[in-house]
Design a protein around this motif. Structure first.
Motif, PDB file in Angstrom:
ATOM      1  N   LEU A  55       0.804  -1.218   0.000  1.00 31.60           N
ATOM      2  CA  LEU A  55       0.000   0.000   0.000  1.00 31.60           C
ATOM      3  C   LEU A  55       0.839   1.271   0.000  1.00 31.60           C
ATOM      4  O   LEU A  55       0.283   2.375  -0.043  1.00 31.60           O
ATOM      5  CB  LEU A  55      -0.935   0.003   1.213  1.00 31.60           C
ATOM      6  CG  LEU A  55      -1.987  -1.114   1.228  1.00 31.60           C
ATOM      7  CD1 LEU A  55      -2.803  -1.057   2.508  1.00 31.60           C
ATOM      8  CD2 LEU A  55      -2.896  -1.019   0.019  1.00 31.60           C
ATOM      9  N   ASP A  56       2.154   1.141   0.029  1.00 29.05           N
ATOM     10  CA  ASP A  56       3.020   2.323   0.052  1.00 29.05           C
ATOM     11  C   ASP A  56       3.281   2.836  -1.357  1.00 29.05           C
ATOM     12  O   ASP A  56       3.222   2.096  -2.344  1.00 29.05           O
ATOM     13  CB  ASP A  56       4.351   1.996   0.724  1.00 29.05           C
ATOM     14  CG  ASP A  56       4.213   1.913   2.239  1.00 29.05           C
ATOM     15  OD1 ASP A  56       3.072   1.968   2.716  1.00 29.05           O
ATOM     16  OD2 ASP A  56       5.244   1.770   2.920  1.00 29.05           O
ATOM     17  N   LEU A  57       3.606   4.119  -1.432  1.00 23.14           N
ATOM     18  CA  LEU A  57       4.037   4.721  -2.685  1.00 23.14           C
ATOM     19  C   LEU A  57       5.559   4.764  -2.715  1.00 23.14           C
ATOM     20  O   LEU A  57       6.237   4.496  -1.728  1.00 23.14           O
ATOM     21  CB  LEU A  57       3.458   6.126  -2.816  1.00 23.14           C
ATOM     22  CG  LEU A  57       1.931   6.220  -2.832  1.00 23.14           C
ATOM     23  CD1 LEU A  57       1.498   7.679  -2.906  1.00 23.14           C
ATOM     24  CD2 LEU A  57       1.346   5.420  -3.984  1.00 23.14           C
ATOM     25  N   GLY A  58       6.116   5.140  -3.882  1.00 29.11           N
ATOM     26  CA  GLY A  58       7.567   5.230  -3.998  1.00 29.11           C
ATOM     27  C   GLY A  58       8.201   3.859  -4.092  1.00 29.11           C
ATOM     28  O   GLY A  58       7.621   2.906  -4.612  1.00 29.11           O
ATOM     29  N   GLY A  59       9.410   3.740  -3.572  1.00 28.50           N
ATOM     30  CA  GLY A  59      10.132   2.483  -3.643  1.00 28.50           C
ATOM     31  C   GLY A  59      10.820   2.296  -4.983  1.00 28.50           C
ATOM     32  O   GLY A  59      10.704   3.122  -5.896  1.00 28.50           O
TER      33      GLY A  59
ATOM     34  N   LEU B 125      10.898  -9.718 -10.379  1.00 33.42           N
ATOM     35  CA  LEU B 125      10.184  -8.549  -9.871  1.00 33.42           C
ATOM     36  C   LEU B 125       9.100  -8.112 -10.856  1.00 33.42           C
ATOM     37  O   LEU B 125       7.975  -7.783 -10.460  1.00 33.42           O
ATOM     38  CB  LEU B 125      11.159  -7.410  -9.595  1.00 33.42           C
ATOM     39  CG  LEU B 125      10.542  -6.105  -9.069  1.00 33.42           C
ATOM     40  CD1 LEU B 125      11.392  -5.507  -7.955  1.00 33.42           C
ATOM     41  CD2 LEU B 125      10.371  -5.071 -10.183  1.00 33.42           C
ATOM     42  N   ILE B 126       9.418  -8.100 -12.148  1.00 39.30           N
ATOM     43  CA  ILE B 126       8.414  -7.740 -13.165  1.00 39.30           C
ATOM     44  C   ILE B 126       7.235  -8.706 -13.090  1.00 39.30           C
ATOM     45  O   ILE B 126       6.064  -8.291 -13.112  1.00 39.30           O
ATOM     46  CB  ILE B 126       9.043  -7.756 -14.567  1.00 39.30           C
ATOM     47  CG1 ILE B 126      10.113  -6.670 -14.687  1.00 39.30           C
ATOM     48  CG2 ILE B 126       7.971  -7.556 -15.639  1.00 39.30           C
ATOM     49  CD1 ILE B 126      10.965  -6.793 -15.941  1.00 39.30           C
ATOM     50  N   TYR B 127       7.518  -9.981 -12.978  1.00 33.93           N
ATOM     51  CA  TYR B 127       6.468 -10.998 -12.904  1.00 33.93           C
ATOM     52  C   TYR B 127       5.593 -10.800 -11.669  1.00 33.93           C
ATOM     53  O   TYR B 127       4.356 -10.789 -11.755  1.00 33.93           O
ATOM     54  CB  TYR B 127       7.116 -12.380 -12.903  1.00 33.93           C
ATOM     55  CG  TYR B 127       6.169 -13.513 -12.595  1.00 33.93           C
ATOM     56  CD1 TYR B 127       5.106 -13.811 -13.434  1.00 33.93           C
ATOM     57  CD2 TYR B 127       6.336 -14.285 -11.440  1.00 33.93           C
ATOM     58  CE1 TYR B 127       4.234 -14.855 -13.153  1.00 33.93           C
ATOM     59  CE2 TYR B 127       5.474 -15.331 -11.148  1.00 33.93           C
ATOM     60  CZ  TYR B 127       4.431 -15.602 -12.003  1.00 33.93           C
ATOM     61  OH  TYR B 127       3.571 -16.632 -11.711  1.00 33.93           O
ATOM     62  N   ASN B 128       6.225 -10.634 -10.509  1.00 31.93           N
ATOM     63  CA  ASN B 128       5.466 -10.468  -9.265  1.00 31.93           C
ATOM     64  C   ASN B 128       4.618  -9.199  -9.280  1.00 31.93           C
ATOM     65  O   ASN B 128       3.440  -9.215  -8.914  1.00 31.93           O
ATOM     66  CB  ASN B 128       6.426 -10.428  -8.071  1.00 31.93           C
ATOM     67  CG  ASN B 128       7.081 -11.766  -7.805  1.00 31.93           C
ATOM     68  OD1 ASN B 128       6.573 -12.813  -8.212  1.00 31.93           O
ATOM     69  ND2 ASN B 128       8.216 -11.753  -7.135  1.00 31.93           N
TER      70      ASN B 128
ATOM     71  N   SER C 189       0.364  -8.014  -9.427  1.00 35.03           N
ATOM     72  CA  SER C 189      -0.086  -7.336  -8.216  1.00 35.03           C
ATOM     73  C   SER C 189      -1.273  -6.409  -8.533  1.00 35.03           C
ATOM     74  O   SER C 189      -1.312  -5.793  -9.593  1.00 35.03           O
ATOM     75  CB  SER C 189       1.059  -6.518  -7.616  1.00 35.03           C
ATOM     76  OG  SER C 189       0.602  -5.680  -6.566  1.00 35.03           O
ATOM     77  N   PRO C 190      -2.225  -6.276  -7.613  1.00 32.93           N
ATOM     78  CA  PRO C 190      -3.363  -5.378  -7.864  1.00 32.93           C
ATOM     79  C   PRO C 190      -3.059  -3.917  -7.540  1.00 32.93           C
ATOM     80  O   PRO C 190      -3.932  -3.065  -7.748  1.00 32.93           O
ATOM     81  CB  PRO C 190      -4.438  -5.925  -6.911  1.00 32.93           C
ATOM     82  CG  PRO C 190      -3.664  -6.512  -5.773  1.00 32.93           C
ATOM     83  CD  PRO C 190      -2.398  -7.062  -6.375  1.00 32.93           C
TER      84      PRO C 190
ATOM     85  N   PRO D 246      -1.429  -0.273  -8.024  1.00 32.52           N
ATOM     86  CA  PRO D 246      -0.922   0.546  -9.140  1.00 32.52           C
ATOM     87  C   PRO D 246       0.561   0.874  -9.036  1.00 32.52           C
ATOM     88  O   PRO D 246       1.253   0.901 -10.058  1.00 32.52           O
ATOM     89  CB  PRO D 246      -1.786   1.816  -9.071  1.00 32.52           C
ATOM     90  CG  PRO D 246      -3.032   1.394  -8.380  1.00 32.52           C
ATOM     91  CD  PRO D 246      -2.616   0.346  -7.395  1.00 32.52           C
ATOM     92  N   ASN D 247       1.067   1.134  -7.827  1.00 28.90           N
ATOM     93  CA  ASN D 247       2.482   1.469  -7.686  1.00 28.90           C
ATOM     94  C   ASN D 247       3.367   0.295  -8.080  1.00 28.90           C
ATOM     95  O   ASN D 247       4.404   0.460  -8.733  1.00 28.90           O
ATOM     96  CB  ASN D 247       2.783   1.896  -6.248  1.00 28.90           C
ATOM     97  CG  ASN D 247       4.214   2.399  -6.090  1.00 28.90           C
ATOM     98  OD1 ASN D 247       4.701   3.139  -6.950  1.00 28.90           O
ATOM     99  ND2 ASN D 247       4.875   2.011  -5.031  1.00 28.90           N
ATOM    100  N   HIS D 248       2.963  -0.918  -7.712  1.00 25.88           N
ATOM    101  CA  HIS D 248       3.704  -2.111  -8.113  1.00 25.88           C
ATOM    102  C   HIS D 248       3.678  -2.275  -9.638  1.00 25.88           C
ATOM    103  O   HIS D 248       4.694  -2.615 -10.256  1.00 25.88           O
ATOM    104  CB  HIS D 248       3.114  -3.344  -7.443  1.00 25.88           C
ATOM    105  CG  HIS D 248       3.510  -3.491  -6.009  1.00 25.88           C
ATOM    106  ND1 HIS D 248       3.086  -4.529  -5.216  1.00 25.88           N
ATOM    107  CD2 HIS D 248       4.302  -2.718  -5.209  1.00 25.88           C
ATOM    108  CE1 HIS D 248       3.589  -4.410  -4.003  1.00 25.88           C
ATOM    109  NE2 HIS D 248       4.326  -3.319  -3.972  1.00 25.88           N
ATOM    110  N   GLN D 249       2.515  -2.043 -10.234  1.00 25.33           N
ATOM    111  CA  GLN D 249       2.408  -2.178 -11.685  1.00 25.33           C
ATOM    112  C   GLN D 249       3.284  -1.150 -12.403  1.00 25.33           C
ATOM    113  O   GLN D 249       3.938  -1.468 -13.415  1.00 25.33           O
ATOM    114  CB  GLN D 249       0.952  -2.025 -12.101  1.00 25.33           C
ATOM    115  CG  GLN D 249       0.048  -3.130 -11.576  1.00 25.33           C
ATOM    116  CD  GLN D 249      -1.424  -2.859 -11.820  1.00 25.33           C
ATOM    117  OE1 GLN D 249      -1.791  -1.875 -12.468  1.00 25.33           O
ATOM    118  NE2 GLN D 249      -2.290  -3.728 -11.305  1.00 25.33           N
ATOM    119  N   SER D 250       3.338   0.076 -11.871  1.00 29.03           N
ATOM    120  CA  SER D 250       4.199   1.099 -12.470  1.00 29.03           C
ATOM    121  C   SER D 250       5.669   0.700 -12.372  1.00 29.03           C
ATOM    122  O   SER D 250       6.447   0.886 -13.324  1.00 29.03           O
ATOM    123  CB  SER D 250       3.970   2.445 -11.775  1.00 29.03           C
ATOM    124  OG  SER D 250       2.646   2.892 -11.962  1.00 29.03           O
ATOM    125  N   LEU D 251       6.050   0.151 -11.209  1.00 29.56           N
ATOM    126  CA  LEU D 251       7.438  -0.308 -11.058  1.00 29.56           C
ATOM    127  C   LEU D 251       7.739  -1.469 -12.010  1.00 29.56           C
ATOM    128  O   LEU D 251       8.866  -1.580 -12.514  1.00 29.56           O
ATOM    129  CB  LEU D 251       7.697  -0.728  -9.612  1.00 29.56           C
ATOM    130  CG  LEU D 251       8.015   0.394  -8.625  1.00 29.56           C
ATOM    131  CD1 LEU D 251       8.131  -0.158  -7.213  1.00 29.56           C
ATOM    132  CD2 LEU D 251       9.317   1.106  -9.011  1.00 29.56           C
TER     133      LEU D 251
END
Length: 628
Positions: free
Chosen positions: A407-411, A586-589, A593-594, A596-601
């Motif tokens: 649920l965090d942003l950034g990273g 990481l791209i696969y995981n 993921s549901p 948005p920040n993970h999808q952007s990364l």
């Protein structure tokens, strides 16, 4: 007569005899290692699968239930999904790929247009499968959703479109597989069609054939064995594909006629369930892996046979001249054209139908231009999506921070960059010496002997083994032995994937060294070791470096073998014998993921990986620019 000054390192002494013998045996051992690795992969899978083989027997291949609770396992739905997705993708890729090959070979457009298109098609081969899956989820599927709904609403009476479209289904997987195998079909078909001698073209023109009559009646039949070899090789690539299938196909344990419903493949089943499997389920998954290996081995052996037959015909042409080549191939082709002409042509009564020829020429030309345009648009869509979506998180934090909680942003993905570089470095450090040593034996010591032929054969087989099987092999060899997932295990798995590329390119580079250089070194008194180290290897170094760079590019985008060896870590580097992160995993995981920040990364990481691979591929071209 003046004395000739010979450098000290080119003089032979007793010590050099031992060093030559040791070097010979070392390279021989490296060459035998190729055979051992392929055999070990098959043996490891077979041994691990024995409990499942004993319990389920051949019924495993015909059972539709996969129930870990009741310990009932069968892979008939996965076999069905694997074969249907691969065969339909091949049926789409063959006409499109051969059409593109004709378009690029036959000068339909100026060179200034053909060269960029050719380069764009080659870029498809450089894109990792996990990036295809990412693009398929977020770009292709939304675009295709109205089309799939239309197919169901208007053509639902056809079994292939009989169900309501699912978010993950067989048809998008087929389309992505088509794009993935397209470069193989185009590259090998171009080689096959380009080898047709000019005399056949002139002979067809003398008989009154136009361009398309020559292409269909002479050029394609003459290069047919090469085209068939390309098709079979592409089929093997599609059968073993893992990550794109896992991300797109839906992973449903069912047999459905409809291509709009979820399905599954053997590779997707293994990738999805292996991490949570226990007991007999592990053996059942390895039994499935053994079935996958048998399928891919069979397909690759057939492909190598067709391609070898094609090269044998080319060798006959070089050995006996173009006249014999025309007699071997041209007799059938010219007879084909002649037989299509009515016998009353001798009476001057036969005349070609200009309208029919014009319509046929227009339709065929339009078809290959349409196929080429579709491929170029798909490539443009992939790269546009990478750039548009990837730049959203292309910032300092992405390269300097660790992956964020859900649920965090950034990273960022700093740990994944470090892990990827570490494991690729380990893989290159293991595969490069072994591959170069094997190539030295094949060219310098084993030229023409039976062992060399077997080593080349097994190296070709190894290049066609799905990377997921390489990961399972290293899992059994390293992970189970050490009791932990680790960077070492991931590096070893990547080394197995990289090895056949290094062997093949290094061998070609050593073959290209001029015979005069070898003879000159031996004439100066150099031993075989001295000639190889000081003369032959330096001259072949650009090609050898190209092989290493291409193998690094291949390993940089690998995902499947790392799922079973390095796993993943949310944290930084903690030791060689600990799980480690990688960019592809990481791209696969994050793609699944549901958040948005993970999808952007995931998009940003994909952009970085593709940019790295393209840079390495361009570097490889630069290294061999004077030899091509």
């Amino acid at each position: 007569m003046p004395k000739v000054s010979i450098p000290n390192y080119l003089t032979r002494n007793r010590a050099s005899l031992w060093s030559n013998l040791v070097f010979h045996w070392v390279t021989l051992g490296m060459a035998i290692a190729i055979v051992v690795i392929v055999a070990a992969i098959a043996v490891e899978l077979a041994i691990a699968a024995i409990p499942a083989i004993q319990k389920f027997g051949l019924g495993f291949l015909f059972t539709t239930e996969w129930n870990p609770v009741r310990n009932i396992y069968g892979i008939l739905p996965q076999i069905y999904g694997t074969l249907v997705s691969s065969i339909v993708a091949l049926a789409l890729a063959i006409p499109m790929g051969v059409g593109i090959a004709i378009f690029l070979n036959e000068n339909f457009v100026p060179k200034s247009i053909r060269v960029p298109i050719s380069f764009a098609i080659e870029l498809l081969a450089a894109i990792p499968s996990v990036v295809y899956g990412l693009w398929g989820i977020f770009t292709l599927t939304p675009i295709m959703k109205p089309v799939l709904l239309w197919l169901h609403q208007n053509l639902g009476w056809i079994p292939f479109f009989s169900t309501v479209p699912s978010n993950r289904s067989l048809l998008p997987t087929i389309l992505v597989l088509t794009l993935m195998i397209l470069p193989i079909v185009v590259a090998l078909s171009r080689d096959a069609l380009a080898s047709v001698p000019l005399e056949l073209r002139l002979g067809a023109a003398a008989l009154g054939a136009n361009r398309w009559e020559f292409i269909l009646g002479i050029m394609i039949p003459a290069g047919l064995s090469g085209i068939v070899g390309a098709a079979v090789l592409a089929l093997g690539r599609a059968i073993g594909e893992t990550m794109a299938a896992v991300m797109l196909i839906g992973n449903a344990n069912q047999i459905q006629w409809s291509w709009l419903a979820p399905s599954s493949t053997i590779a997707a089943l293994i990738a999805n369930q292996f991490s949570e499997a226990r007991g007999i389920q592990v053996s059942a998954l390895l039994y499935a892996a053994l079935v996958l290996m048998v399928l891919t081995l069979f397909v690759n052996v057939v492909a190598n046979w067709f391609i070898s037959s094609f090269h044998l015909i080319q060798d006959l042409a070089k050995q006996y001249g173009n006249l014999t080549f025309l007699q071997i191939i041209g007799s059938y082709c010219v007879k084909t054209v002649r037989d299509r002409i009515p016998s009353n042509r001798q009476l001057g009564l036969w005349q070609p139908n200009p309208l029919r020829r014009k319509i046929g020429t227009w339709l065929l030309t339009f078809g290959i231009i349409l196929g080429t345009s579709i491929a170029v648009l798909a490539i443009g869509s992939i790269f546009a999506s990478l750039i548009w979506q990837g730049v959203s998180r292309f910032d300092v934090a992405a390269f300097t921070e660790f992956p964020p909680p859900p649920l965090d942003l950034g990273g960022g993905f700093r740990n994944a960059i470090e892990g990827t570089l570490l494991m690729v470095g380990i893989g290159a450090g293991l595969s490069a010496p072994l591959g170069i040593g094997t190539a030295i034996y094949l060219v310098e010591f084993g030229r023409g002997n039976a062992l060399s032929q077997w080593v080349r054969f097994f190296n070709g087989i190894l290049s066609g083994v799905p990377s997921i099987l390489c990961g399972l092999f290293v899992y059994a060899l390293v992970v189970l032995t050490t009791g932990t997932f680790s960077a070492i295990a991931g590096g070893v798995a990547l080394a197995v994937v990289m090895l056949p590329i290094t062997v093949r390119t290094a061998e070609e580079g050593l073959k290209a060294v001029a015979l005069e250089l070898r003879e000159g070194a031996y004439a100066l008194g150099a031993s075989p070791l001295q000639a190889i180290v000081f003369i032959i290897l330096p001259d072949a170094s650009p090609a050898i470096a190209t092989g290493v760079v291409l193998s690094i590019a291949r390993a940089s985008g690998e995902t499947a073998p790392l799922l079973f060896t390095a796993l993943f870590s949310q944290y930084g580097f903690n030791g060689l014998w600990k799980p480690v992160a990688s960019m592809s995993v990481l791209i696969y995981n994050f793609a699944l993921s549901p958040y948005p920040n993970h999808q952007s990364l995931a998009w940003t990481a994909a952009l970085v990986v593709v940019a790295l691979i393209l840079t390495l591929s361009i570097t490889a071209r630069f290294l061999t620019r004077d030899r091509l």
